[in-house]
Design a protein around this motif. Sequence first.
Motif, PDB file in Angstrom:
ATOM      1  N   ARG A 164     -18.163 -71.220  15.848  1.00 40.11           N
ATOM      2  CA  ARG A 164     -19.317 -70.795  16.655  1.00 40.11           C
ATOM      3  C   ARG A 164     -20.551 -71.491  16.128  1.00 40.11           C
ATOM      4  NH1 ARG A 164     -21.338 -69.284  20.346  1.00 40.11           N
ATOM      5  NH2 ARG A 164     -21.817 -67.100  20.637  1.00 40.11           N
ATOM      6  N   LYS A 165     -21.653 -71.267  16.819  1.00 40.72           N
ATOM      7  CA  LYS A 165     -22.920 -71.828  16.338  1.00 40.72           C
ATOM      8  C   LYS A 165     -23.250 -71.293  14.946  1.00 40.72           C
ATOM      9  CE  LYS A 165     -25.381 -68.221  18.838  1.00 40.72           C
ATOM     10  NZ  LYS A 165     -26.460 -67.950  19.780  1.00 40.72           N
ATOM     11  N   PHE A 166     -24.060 -72.035  14.216  1.00 39.21           N
ATOM     12  CA  PHE A 166     -24.305 -71.678  12.821  1.00 39.21           C
ATOM     13  C   PHE A 166     -25.786 -71.824  12.486  1.00 39.21           C
ATOM     14  CE2 PHE A 166     -23.920 -71.644   8.289  1.00 39.21           C
ATOM     15  CZ  PHE A 166     -22.804 -70.849   8.056  1.00 39.21           C
ATOM     16  N   LYS A 167     -26.356 -70.752  11.961  1.00 33.98           N
ATOM     17  CA  LYS A 167     -27.811 -70.748  11.766  1.00 33.98           C
ATOM     18  C   LYS A 167     -28.186 -70.495  10.312  1.00 33.98           C
ATOM     19  CE  LYS A 167     -28.347 -68.987  16.428  1.00 33.98           C
ATOM     20  NZ  LYS A 167     -28.708 -67.818  17.251  1.00 33.98           N
ATOM     21  N   ILE A 168     -29.082 -71.324   9.823  1.00 33.35           N
ATOM     22  CA  ILE A 168     -29.533 -71.225   8.426  1.00 33.35           C
ATOM     23  C   ILE A 168     -31.046 -70.980   8.427  1.00 33.35           C
ATOM     24  CG2 ILE A 168     -29.681 -72.439   6.205  1.00 33.35           C
ATOM     25  CD1 ILE A 168     -27.306 -74.160   7.086  1.00 33.35           C
ATOM     26  N   ALA A 169     -31.504 -70.092   7.556  1.00 33.54           N
ATOM     27  CA  ALA A 169     -32.947 -69.858   7.418  1.00 33.54           C
ATOM     28  C   ALA A 169     -33.316 -69.898   5.940  1.00 33.54           C
ATOM     29  CB  ALA A 169     -33.328 -68.505   8.013  1.00 33.54           C
ATOM     30  N   ILE A 170     -34.517 -70.409   5.649  1.00 38.97           N
ATOM     31  CA  ILE A 170     -34.970 -70.507   4.254  1.00 38.97           C
ATOM     32  C   ILE A 170     -36.355 -69.898   4.119  1.00 38.97           C
ATOM     33  CG2 ILE A 170     -35.228 -72.073   2.288  1.00 38.97           C
ATOM     34  CD1 ILE A 170     -34.339 -74.349   4.018  1.00 38.97           C
ATOM     35  N   HIS A 183     -29.191 -64.188   9.171  1.00 42.21           N
ATOM     36  CA  HIS A 183     -28.680 -65.508   9.543  1.00 42.21           C
ATOM     37  C   HIS A 183     -27.290 -65.719   8.945  1.00 42.21           C
ATOM     38  CE1 HIS A 183     -32.808 -66.131  10.764  1.00 42.21           C
ATOM     39  NE2 HIS A 183     -32.411 -67.223  11.389  1.00 42.21           N
ATOM     40  N   ASP A 184     -26.584 -66.715   9.493  1.00 45.32           N
ATOM     41  CA  ASP A 184     -25.259 -67.030   8.959  1.00 45.32           C
ATOM     42  C   ASP A 184     -25.387 -67.349   7.470  1.00 45.32           C
ATOM     43  OD1 ASP A 184     -23.682 -66.896  11.448  1.00 45.32           O
ATOM     44  OD2 ASP A 184     -25.032 -68.493  12.069  1.00 45.32           O
ATOM     45  N   ILE A 185     -26.384 -68.182   7.154  1.00 39.57           N
ATOM     46  CA  ILE A 185     -26.734 -68.376   5.742  1.00 39.57           C
ATOM     47  C   ILE A 185     -28.245 -68.225   5.600  1.00 39.57           C
ATOM     48  CG2 ILE A 185     -26.864 -69.993   3.798  1.00 39.57           C
ATOM     49  CD1 ILE A 185     -24.234 -71.150   4.583  1.00 39.57           C
ATOM     50  N   GLY A 186     -28.654 -67.410   4.659  1.00 39.05           N
ATOM     51  CA  GLY A 186     -30.080 -67.271   4.360  1.00 39.05           C
ATOM     52  C   GLY A 186     -30.321 -67.758   2.943  1.00 39.05           C
ATOM     53  N   LEU A 187     -31.372 -68.535   2.762  1.00 41.81           N
ATOM     54  CA  LEU A 187     -31.659 -69.084   1.432  1.00 41.81           C
ATOM     55  C   LEU A 187     -33.022 -68.596   0.975  1.00 41.81           C
ATOM     56  CD1 LEU A 187     -30.533 -72.743   2.187  1.00 41.81           C
ATOM     57  CD2 LEU A 187     -29.275 -71.054   0.838  1.00 41.81           C
ATOM     58  N   TYR A 197     -27.528 -66.120   0.635  1.00 42.11           N
ATOM     59  CA  TYR A 197     -27.029 -64.954   1.380  1.00 42.11           C
ATOM     60  C   TYR A 197     -26.135 -65.456   2.511  1.00 42.11           C
ATOM     61  CZ  TYR A 197     -30.718 -62.228  -0.892  1.00 42.11           C
ATOM     62  OH  TYR A 197     -31.512 -61.607  -1.816  1.00 42.11           O
ATOM     63  N   VAL A 198     -24.982 -64.824   2.696  1.00 42.39           N
ATOM     64  CA  VAL A 198     -24.068 -65.288   3.747  1.00 42.39           C
ATOM     65  C   VAL A 198     -23.585 -64.122   4.607  1.00 42.39           C
ATOM     66  CG1 VAL A 198     -21.932 -66.544   4.252  1.00 42.39           C
ATOM     67  CG2 VAL A 198     -23.282 -67.183   2.275  1.00 42.39           C
ATOM     68  N   GLY A 199     -23.448 -64.398   5.901  1.00 38.25           N
ATOM     69  CA  GLY A 199     -22.755 -63.462   6.788  1.00 38.25           C
ATOM     70  C   GLY A 199     -23.645 -62.477   7.512  1.00 38.25           C
ATOM     71  N   GLY A 200     -24.901 -62.831   7.739  1.00 35.35           N
ATOM     72  CA  GLY A 200     -25.761 -61.951   8.540  1.00 35.35           C
ATOM     73  C   GLY A 200     -25.788 -62.384   9.990  1.00 35.35           C
ATOM     74  N   GLY A 201     -26.347 -61.547  10.839  1.00 32.29           N
ATOM     75  CA  GLY A 201     -26.495 -61.921  12.242  1.00 32.29           C
ATOM     76  C   GLY A 201     -26.668 -60.696  13.104  1.00 32.29           C
ATOM     77  N   MET A 202     -27.026 -60.937  14.347  1.00 34.38           N
ATOM     78  CA  MET A 202     -27.233 -59.800  15.257  1.00 34.38           C
ATOM     79  C   MET A 202     -26.115 -59.775  16.286  1.00 34.38           C
ATOM     80  SD  MET A 202     -31.328 -59.911  15.203  1.00 34.38           S
ATOM     81  CE  MET A 202     -31.369 -61.686  15.174  1.00 34.38           C
ATOM     82  N   GLY A 203     -26.432 -59.870  17.548  1.00 37.13           N
ATOM     83  CA  GLY A 203     -25.380 -59.885  18.557  1.00 37.13           C
ATOM     84  C   GLY A 203     -24.613 -58.578  18.603  1.00 37.13           C
TER      85      GLY A 203
END
Length: 547
Positions: A164-170, A183-187, A197-203
């Motif tokens: 699926r789509k993959f989103k990273i935020a820093i 986010h999928d990965i948060g830094l 941080y791994v495995g966040g999201g909404m939906g």
Amino acid sequence: MYVYDQFDHAFVQDRINEFSDQVKRRLAGEISEDQFKPLRLMNGVYLQLHAYMLRIAVPYGVLSSAKMRKLAYIARNYDRDFGHFTTRQNLQFNWIKLAEVPEILKHLAEVEMHCLQTSGNCIRNTTTDQFAGAAKDEHDDPRPWGEVIRQWSSNHPEFNFLPRKFKIAITGAEKDRAAIRLHDIGLHLTPQGFDVYVGGGMGRTPALAHCIRKGLPGDKLLSYLEACLRVYNRYGRRDNSYKARIKILVAALGPDEYTRQVEEEWETFDKAAIDVPAAEVARIKSYFPDPAYVDAPFDRVAFERAKTADAAFARWVKNNTHPHKRDDHVSVTISLKPVGLPPGDASSAQMDLMADVADEFGYGELRVSHEQNIILPHVAKRDLYALYAKLDTVNLSTANAGKITDMITCPGLDYCSLANARSIPLSQEISKRFEDANLTDKIGDLQIKISGCINACGHHHVGHIGILGVDKQGVEFYQILLGGRADEKAALGQITGKGLSAEAVPAAIERVVQLYLTLRTSDAERFIDTLERVGRNTFAEALHEPA
Ligand code: HEM
Ligand code: SF4
């Protein structure tokens, strides 16, 4: 701001040429819409309820005045004179003609912009703090790392067909303004390195990301991300798109087992072949210098006099400016949430004016915030009144940043083919109800976030008050969530009781807000603090009280 080299220019040009031919073949009927779909999605072109939509990448939310002016030009010449800024720090045009997309892409390339990887199952635009490089509470600037990630992830052969789509935020600041745990990965860039941080999201299945590593050195960032993505690419579900996000894999394995697999994977490959050498990081950092700050002697007396003479200006300064690392500067939020108008929209005239004021007062720099506003990151305090006066001429001086009328709202049924309910008209109704600026100020910081369906583009899970549009046998309803937040204390809101009709929502919110005003211990206790102190149930009762 990052400047393209020969490679970048040639890369974008080749993609435009390729897509132009594909558009020609689609228009000639040589390929069907179904065959065309994956090709257009690789170039940010969606097919929505009424028309094609184009999503333009704004890498880590950073724009120059030239880029903003070009967006205005496109809005004026190729759309209905406006664009929509999104929570992912991108811009969407909703009324694009497919035949004109190649031309638009050429215009964008002239100012080093593109639409690549703004859709599809690849690594999307990395988002950051809108005050990056300027904020007083920042440890380190996340933008160069956003660029490092962009270069690594663009057309990455291994990660172009993720489940699926993959989103990273820093974020690089004390306060999280990038919603990293969603986010999928948060830094989180700290003085000790990156907390990952791994495995966040909404939906449909909202989740907060887990911290799987602390203090990762920057020179190991890419190899570690590569290991995180490899485990996901290999084991992430592909049978059901709703279950294909990394949050589902992390939940299924458990964060400890996922982390073990990542660490194991990380040991197997040649990190040096992936990680960016220090010289390259330094080169990229050199593209993000501080602006050549003018020494701006600040006449505090004149400033206070201007505020006393003009209460609206005083309010705007209080609500829409943010502390800067230099005492004589601030960051300014230009609100795209005027009462009664669609949140996040800007007309071409407004975009042009924002470009002009960025040149005149803001060293030519702008940002898109994940709250769908525009930021001037560096403004000398002495220029605030002149800036405010110019913004006011085009209805851009609304003083509501962070307030109840500064809502995040997805496009909903007005544009989106996936929607169950309208979002924009509801947010307009709510903002009209809280039109009185004194009331808004009295209420203080309160975030309402609205999505027109379970996909959660409007971040309803992390609104202090979240609103989710649902469809019940052809009738639009709204479920209300309470207690979500997207900051460093991120939490998911909980659904309260039955759905309400559109007409009932504004009054219900008003009851909740009134209750808060009676319950708070002082003006300093924000809505979310009171709610956490007294518990959701008290507020849920007020929501569902008969009107
Ligand atoms: C009308 C065009 C749009 C379409 C078709 C669309 C479609 C979608 C879909 C299908 C998802 C669910 C992905 C998942 O499974 O997690 C999603 C999520 C999301 N969208 Fe949109 N969207 C649109 C517009 C927007 C806009 C305008 C915004 C910003 C205001 C936005 C921001 C987001 C965000 C933040 C998510 C969060 C999902 C996550 O947790 O990763 N989208 N969108
Ligand atoms: S939340 Fe749903 S309705 Fe709103 S934009 Fe996203 S997909 Fe469309």
